[in-house]
Design a protein around this motif. Structure first.
Motif, PDB file in Angstrom:
ATOM      1  N   ARG A 163       0.858  -1.186   0.000  1.00  0.00           N
ATOM      2  CA  ARG A 163       0.000   0.000   0.000  1.00  0.00           C
ATOM      3  C   ARG A 163       0.893   1.234   0.000  1.00  0.00           C
ATOM      4  N   CYS A 164       0.512   2.213  -0.782  1.00  0.00           N
ATOM      5  CA  CYS A 164       1.195   3.499  -0.830  1.00  0.00           C
ATOM      6  C   CYS A 164       0.192   4.580  -0.432  1.00  0.00           C
ATOM      7  N   ASN A 165       0.173   4.928   0.848  1.00  0.00           N
ATOM      8  CA  ASN A 165      -0.679   6.036   1.304  1.00  0.00           C
ATOM      9  C   ASN A 165      -0.035   7.365   0.929  1.00  0.00           C
ATOM     10  N   LEU A 166      -0.862   8.355   0.621  1.00  0.00           N
ATOM     11  CA  LEU A 166      -0.402   9.731   0.562  1.00  0.00           C
ATOM     12  C   LEU A 166      -0.760  10.370   1.896  1.00  0.00           C
ATOM     13  N   VAL A 167       0.253  10.633   2.715  1.00  0.00           N
ATOM     14  CA  VAL A 167       0.045  11.060   4.095  1.00  0.00           C
ATOM     15  C   VAL A 167       0.507  12.497   4.294  1.00  0.00           C
ATOM     16  N   THR A 168       0.176  13.045   5.450  1.00  0.00           N
ATOM     17  CA  THR A 168       0.640  14.362   5.850  1.00  0.00           C
ATOM     18  C   THR A 168       1.662  14.226   6.960  1.00  0.00           C
ATOM     19  N   LEU A 169       2.883  14.702   6.694  1.00  0.00           N
ATOM     20  CA  LEU A 169       3.919  14.775   7.715  1.00  0.00           C
ATOM     21  C   LEU A 169       4.105  16.226   8.142  1.00  0.00           C
ATOM     22  N   TYR A 211      14.154  14.061   7.516  1.00  0.00           N
ATOM     23  CA  TYR A 211      12.868  13.411   7.227  1.00  0.00           C
ATOM     24  C   TYR A 211      12.412  12.541   8.380  1.00  0.00           C
ATOM     25  N   GLU A 212      13.320  11.756   8.952  1.00  0.00           N
ATOM     26  CA  GLU A 212      12.938  10.792   9.978  1.00  0.00           C
ATOM     27  C   GLU A 212      12.515  11.444  11.295  1.00  0.00           C
ATOM     28  N   GLU A 213      12.774  12.747  11.439  1.00  0.00           N
ATOM     29  CA  GLU A 213      12.361  13.445  12.660  1.00  0.00           C
ATOM     30  C   GLU A 213      10.984  14.087  12.525  1.00  0.00           C
ATOM     31  N   ARG A 214      10.353  13.941  11.384  1.00  0.00           N
ATOM     32  CA  ARG A 214       9.028  14.524  11.194  1.00  0.00           C
ATOM     33  C   ARG A 214       7.965  13.672  11.887  1.00  0.00           C
ATOM     34  N   THR A 215       6.829  14.279  12.131  1.00  0.00           N
ATOM     35  CA  THR A 215       5.713  13.622  12.805  1.00  0.00           C
ATOM     36  C   THR A 215       4.624  13.322  11.797  1.00  0.00           C
ATOM     37  N   ILE A 216       3.996  12.154  11.929  1.00  0.00           N
ATOM     38  CA  ILE A 216       2.877  11.842  11.033  1.00  0.00           C
ATOM     39  C   ILE A 216       1.609  12.470  11.596  1.00  0.00           C
ATOM     40  N   ILE A 217       1.019  13.349  10.806  1.00  0.00           N
ATOM     41  CA  ILE A 217      -0.138  14.140  11.219  1.00  0.00           C
ATOM     42  C   ILE A 217      -1.456  13.495  10.798  1.00  0.00           C
ATOM     43  N   ASP A 218      -1.496  12.985   9.570  1.00  0.00           N
ATOM     44  CA  ASP A 218      -2.764  12.520   9.001  1.00  0.00           C
ATOM     45  C   ASP A 218      -2.469  11.417   7.995  1.00  0.00           C
ATOM     46  N   HIS A 219      -3.050  10.232   8.212  1.00  0.00           N
ATOM     47  CA  HIS A 219      -2.800   9.101   7.315  1.00  0.00           C
ATOM     48  C   HIS A 219      -3.556   9.229   6.001  1.00  0.00           C
ATOM     49  N   SER A 220      -4.515  10.178   5.926  1.00  0.00           N
ATOM     50  CA  SER A 220      -5.370  10.281   4.736  1.00  0.00           C
ATOM     51  C   SER A 220      -5.278  11.636   4.042  1.00  0.00           C
ATOM     52  N   SER A 227      -8.759   7.876  -3.421  1.00  0.00           N
ATOM     53  CA  SER A 227      -8.432   8.837  -2.377  1.00  0.00           C
ATOM     54  C   SER A 227      -6.939   8.748  -2.045  1.00  0.00           C
ATOM     55  N   TYR A 228      -6.601   8.522  -0.787  1.00  0.00           N
ATOM     56  CA  TYR A 228      -5.190   8.473  -0.378  1.00  0.00           C
ATOM     57  C   TYR A 228      -4.581   7.090  -0.556  1.00  0.00           C
ATOM     58  N   ARG A 229      -5.359   6.102  -0.985  1.00  0.00           N
ATOM     59  CA  ARG A 229      -4.943   4.698  -0.984  1.00  0.00           C
ATOM     60  C   ARG A 229      -4.439   4.276  -2.370  1.00  0.00           C
ATOM     61  N   HIS A 230      -3.120   4.049  -2.496  1.00  0.00           N
ATOM     62  CA  HIS A 230      -2.536   3.665  -3.780  1.00  0.00           C
ATOM     63  C   HIS A 230      -1.602   2.477  -3.577  1.00  0.00           C
ATOM     64  N   LEU A 231      -0.953   2.039  -4.647  1.00  0.00           N
ATOM     65  CA  LEU A 231      -0.162   0.807  -4.581  1.00  0.00           C
ATOM     66  C   LEU A 231       1.220   0.984  -5.181  1.00  0.00           C
ATOM     67  N   LEU A 232       2.149   0.217  -4.633  1.00  0.00           N
ATOM     68  CA  LEU A 232       3.473   0.033  -5.210  1.00  0.00           C
ATOM     69  C   LEU A 232       3.663  -1.460  -5.432  1.00  0.00           C
ATOM     70  N   ILE A 233       4.016  -1.843  -6.653  1.00  0.00           N
ATOM     71  CA  ILE A 233       4.309  -3.249  -6.956  1.00  0.00           C
ATOM     72  C   ILE A 233       5.824  -3.393  -7.106  1.00  0.00           C
ATOM     73  N   TRP A 234       6.375  -4.303  -6.309  1.00  0.00           N
ATOM     74  CA  TRP A 234       7.820  -4.524  -6.227  1.00  0.00           C
ATOM     75  C   TRP A 234       8.138  -5.841  -6.931  1.00  0.00           C
ATOM     76  N   ASP A 235       8.756  -5.763  -8.087  1.00  0.00           N
ATOM     77  CA  ASP A 235       9.099  -6.955  -8.865  1.00  0.00           C
ATOM     78  C   ASP A 235      10.184  -7.762  -8.145  1.00  0.00           C
ATOM     79  N   LYS A 236       9.932  -9.069  -7.992  1.00  0.00           N
ATOM     80  CA  LYS A 236      10.847  -9.954  -7.265  1.00  0.00           C
ATOM     81  C   LYS A 236      11.152  -9.395  -5.877  1.00  0.00           C
ATOM     82  N   GLY A 237      10.107  -8.908  -5.232  1.00  0.00           N
ATOM     83  CA  GLY A 237      10.272  -8.256  -3.937  1.00  0.00           C
ATOM     84  C   GLY A 237      10.232  -9.221  -2.770  1.00  0.00           C
ATOM     85  N   ARG A 238      10.305  -8.639  -1.559  1.00  0.00           N
ATOM     86  CA  ARG A 238      10.242  -9.410  -0.320  1.00  0.00           C
ATOM     87  C   ARG A 238       9.092  -8.886   0.524  1.00  0.00           C
ATOM     88  N   VAL A 239       8.437  -9.776   1.236  1.00  0.00           N
ATOM     89  CA  VAL A 239       7.373  -9.359   2.156  1.00  0.00           C
ATOM     90  C   VAL A 239       8.056  -8.885   3.431  1.00  0.00           C
TER      91      VAL A 239
END
Length: 402
Positions: free
Chosen positions: A95-101, A109-118, A150-162
């Protein structure tokens, strides 16, 4: 006989001090559900198998009668089915959400806060513009982006790992550092997406309108291609799904159920409730379906937002604008029917994410009047129903085998 499941996503909750110790479902004005409850059996069901994550994916599979331990291969692959992605056996869907940081200046980047998942329930049209910008910059032969709703999208990873990834709605208000992917390619893609989206003209306009910017991708819910048994083969019923959410549409595709599109159904608080009711009645009475599953996302979204008022409104809208006209249409037709009303899982306001607690269910049979005094809510289903379904995927047998 016709069969209906009315699923209020995340509708169950915990008692709230603000509501005098009542839950939103208990507090809400639900005249139709309470009237039906007095003629119905009510009880509690465990929709989440022990040890599994309390998601709408596992829970809705269970409500439809699919044992999640046998059929669940991840959330995103089910959504891929809905979008029409033909996954290879070696593909992994995320799943690839478009979120608000948060957008403090001069912090990593890693010090940002997640504000809204949608991102304020961004429209599909706006999301498509932003996803196209991300795709143009980041898509490769190995990593491909696909538009959803809406905010719900996808990324497909070829020969990926779960890989293990954190759902964004589980960590609202927290600094994201401890919840980023360990896989450095995925992590860098998320970081680059922020650089692409932060000052995108569409996000500049969203801020001017007082809306949260959709300023980062967030990957989660990895899984491989699913394989569900046909719903008709399993139940000998022709089934239909009514939902605005790709996850539920994907489950329907995998189960070979008919997906019914309703104009204006958007997965939000202001969805087309009446349109869903009309579509359900039409498919049962005119289009040859025996079973319809109506999924309403709004209570869950309002739970994630932490809004008591809007969660109550979503429940009241479901009662008055969806269940009431549907019951009236079925009664007027003279067709016998059985109706199951329930959430898939709780989304308690106090934690703003899902829990694994049991949920209340109600089964109404148009041919019967059980002459009870109870209403439909968590407390009375627990205390008065005296029925507990330990394996949620067996509840559908109770609905179908009257």
């Amino acid at each position: 006989m016709k069969y209906i499941v009315m699923l209020g996503d995340g509708m169950a909750d915990e008692p709230l001090e603000e509501l005098g110790g009542k839950t939103p479902l208990e507090y809400a004005k639900t005249e139709t559900m309470d009237a039906l409850a007095k003629k119905s059996e009510i009880g509690m069901a465990n929709t989440i198998p022990e040890g599994m994550s309390p998601g709408s994916d596992t829970a809705n599979l269970a409500v439809l009668g699919y044992n999640p331990r046998l059929y669940y291969t991840g959330r995103s692959p089910l959504e891929a089915l809905s979008i029409g992605v033909d996954m290879k056996e070696t593909d992994v869907a995320l799943r690839c959400n478009l979120v608000t940081l948060s957008e403090e200046e001069d912090i990593p980047y890693e010090e940002r806060t997640i504000i809204d998942h949608s991102s304020d329930e961004i429209s599909t049209e706006d999301a498509a513009v932003l996803l196209d910008a991300v795709r143009e910059a980041l898509e490769t032969e190995t990593y491909r982006f696909y538009r959803g709703t809406s905010y719900r999208h996808l990324l497909i990873w070829d020969k990926g790992r779960v890989v293990e990834l954190a759902p964004p709605h589980d960590h609202l208000g927290k600094v994201i550092k401890d919840f980023l992917p360990e896989d450095m390619v995925l992590r860098k893609m998320m970081e680059k997406s922020y650089d692409i989206l932060e000052n995108h003209p569409l996000n500049v306009e969203r801020r001017k309108k007082g809306l949260n910017p959709a300023n980062s991708c967030w990957f989660w819910g990895a899984g491989t291609r699913p394989a569900l048994t046909s719903f008709e083969e399993k139940t000998h019923l022709k089934g239909a799904m009514i939902s605005a959410v790709d996850l539920l549409k994907g489950i329907a595709v995998g189960a070979e159920m008919k997906n019914i599109e309703v104009e204006g159904a958007n997965g939000g608080l202001h969805t087309n409730y009446e349109g869903k009711a009309q579509a359900a009645a039409d498919t049962l009475l005119n289009d040859g379906s025996d079973f319809v599953y109506i999924h309403l996302e709004a209570p869950d979204e309002m739970g994630h937002q932490g809004s008591i008022e809007r969660k109550i409104q979503a429940i009241e809208n479901m009662d008055a604008r969806l269940i009431k006209p549907l019951v009236e249409a079925m009664d007027a037709s003279g067709e016998d029917y059985r109706l199951l009303i329930m959430p898939d899982h709780p989304t308690p306001i106090c934690i703003r994410t899902h829990s694994s607690n049991p949920v209340p269910f109600m089964i109404y049979d148009s041919r019967k009047d059980l002459k009870k005094s109870w209403n439909y809510n968590e407390k009375e289903a627990d205390e008065s129903g005296n029925i507990v379904i330990e394996k949620g995927y067996e509840l559908i047998d109770r609905l179908l085998n009257e």
